[in-house]
Design a protein around this motif. Structure first.
Motif, short mmCIF file in Angstrom:
data_model
loop_
_atom_site.label_atom_id
_atom_site.label_comp_id
_atom_site.label_asym_id
_atom_site.label_seq_id
_atom_site.Cartn_x
_atom_site.Cartn_y
_atom_site.Cartn_z
N PRO A 90 -1.10 0.60 8.24
CA PRO A 90 -0.38 1.64 8.97
C PRO A 90 -1.03 3.00 8.75
N ALA A 91 -0.75 3.94 9.61
CA ALA A 91 -1.33 5.28 9.48
C ALA A 91 -0.96 5.92 8.16
N GLY A 92 0.22 5.58 7.64
CA GLY A 92 0.68 6.16 6.39
C GLY A 92 -0.02 5.66 5.15
N SER A 93 -0.97 4.74 5.32
CA SER A 93 -1.73 4.25 4.16
C SER A 93 -2.90 5.16 3.81
N LEU A 94 -3.24 6.09 4.70
CA LEU A 94 -4.37 6.99 4.47
C LEU A 94 -3.96 8.12 3.53
N LEU A 95 -4.77 8.35 2.49
CA LEU A 95 -4.53 9.43 1.53
C LEU A 95 -5.35 10.66 1.89
N GLY A 96 -4.86 11.82 1.51
CA GLY A 96 -5.63 13.05 1.63
C GLY A 96 -5.96 13.43 3.05
N VAL A 97 -5.02 13.35 3.95
CA VAL A 97 -5.27 13.69 5.35
C VAL A 97 -5.70 15.15 5.46
N GLY A 98 -6.84 15.37 6.10
CA GLY A 98 -7.31 16.73 6.33
C GLY A 98 -8.14 17.32 5.21
N GLU A 99 -8.31 16.62 4.10
CA GLU A 99 -9.12 17.13 2.99
C GLU A 99 -10.29 16.18 2.73
#
Length: 376
Positions: free
Chosen positions: A216-225
């Motif tokens: 799911p999209a929520g599994s990605l850490l550090g969005v935007g960094e």
């Protein structure tokens, strides 16, 4: 810079050393090496009850808000007793990555299970041929409707054999526009396969293969960094913890060598009376104290959020490899052939220091990083 420990830190060290004296040692180490899990789940629950698993997390995250120096004190005491539980890999490394890179919602979902000892985590970053370059990887995360699809393989994932969740690095996108990302991947999916291995020191890990894993999209850490920067920050804290564990192991090796030299006799007298061996043990002591100074310096600079902290951690990692190698070799040399037998703690600490010297980057890698940071 004040290198002295506070009263609370001295009490922490005393309590951990007492636990290690009661629950550590060579016999326990050998027994757990032959077990399926490789560590004691009941002991891991004790870590949670004692608050050690909550130590690396801030009070806002529900933890105890321990400083890096506090973590150093705890890890050094653990390092003296061949403690098998994956504190470094699960609570410190993966816990640090979540603290730095996770959103508030992600923290609320995942961190409590670590602090309560209910889940095991591992950091999957290495691939065949990638060396220590986090971006020189083939694992890909392709954007699909509702999230991502993960494909690739990871090797040498410490604690991966027991992990319920793994933090996996992968390239998002293609070509020059690809960027590094980190994903939290549950290991109970059929499209996730793993093959367990035993490391040189008897600790366990696994190699992973991810075949069209839906995330799911929520599994990605550090969005935007930038993920590389987030990883570097988390690993600096982990380097202090593994450095403290290494220092504890070196201290035990030195003490064991001195004690042996006082009792082993040659030519009618203890070998500790020979000046050549006294010089060698004095050199071991100097290497130990050099390591201690660099360790304390790195921990304090991280606590102060000093700009020179990353360079101090890189210098510490270089010294850990050099001093650990020297003290281990000298200890075995003074002990002779018995030093590499399974009955003595010397051989087991030798192997543990060998693994810690390579973990997250060897001395050549961190020497290059140190020079780059100093030149910047």
């Amino acid at each position: 810079m004040d290198f002295s420990l506070s009263e609370e830190q001295l009490l922490l060290r005393e309590s951990v050393e007492k636990y290690v004296a009661d629950h550590g040692g060579v016999d326990r180490h050998r027994q757990l090496c032959n077990s399926d899990l490789g560590f004691d789940q009941q002991a891991w629950q004790s870590f949670a009850e004692l608050g050690w698993l909550a130590f690396p997390f801030s009070e806002e995250e529900g933890g105890l808000g321990g400083s890096v120096t506090d973590l150093m004190v705890l890890s050094e005491a653990l390092g003296k007793g061949l403690v098998r539980e994956p504190y470094l890999h699960c609570a410190v490394t993966c816990g640090g990555l979540l603290s730095i890179a996770a959103s508030e919602a992600q923290k609320a979902e995942w961190i409590p299970s670590i602090m309560e000892g209910r889940s095991q985590w591992a950091f999957a970053f290495a691939e065949a041929g990638s060396g220590y370059d986090f971006e020189a990887i083939e694992t890909r995360a392709e954007r699909v409707e509702g999230g991502y699809q993960l494909n690739g393989s990871k090797t040498t994932v410490m604690n991966g054999h027991a992990a319920d969740q793994v933090i996996v690095t992968a390239l998002i996108g293609s070509g020059d526009s690809a960027r590094l990302g980190m994903f939290v991947v549950p290991t109970d999916q059929q499209s996730v396969t793993r093959q367990a291995f035993t490391a040189v020191d008897g600790s366990r890990g696994a190699a992973f293969h991810f075949e069209s894993v839906s995330l799911p999209a929520g599994s990605l850490l550090g969005v935007g960094e930038p993920a590389v920067g987030l990883i570097a920050r988390a690993l600096d804290r982990a380097i202090v913890a593994l450095g403290a564990e290494s220092l504890g192991a070196m201290q035990v090796l030195l003490e064991a060598t001195v004690d042996y030299a006082k009792t082993r006799e040659q030519f009618g007298q203890p070998i500790g009376k020979f000046q050549a061996l006294q010089h060698r043990m004095a050199d071991m002591y100097l290497k130990l104290e050099e390591t201690r100074s660099l360790l304390y310096n790195a921990a304090i600079l991280l606590d102060e959020d000093d700009a020179s902290a990353p360079a101090a951690c890189a210098a510490l990692k270089v010294k850990l490899a050099e001093a650990g190698r020297f003290i281990s070799h000298e200890s075995v040399q003074v002990h002779g052939g018995i030093g590499m037998t399974d009955e003595l703690i010397v051989s087991h600490l030798f192997k543990r220091l060998l693994l810690l010297a390579k973990l997250y980057g060897d001395d050549d890698y961190y020497l290059e990083r140190y020079l780059q940071l100093r030149a910047a």
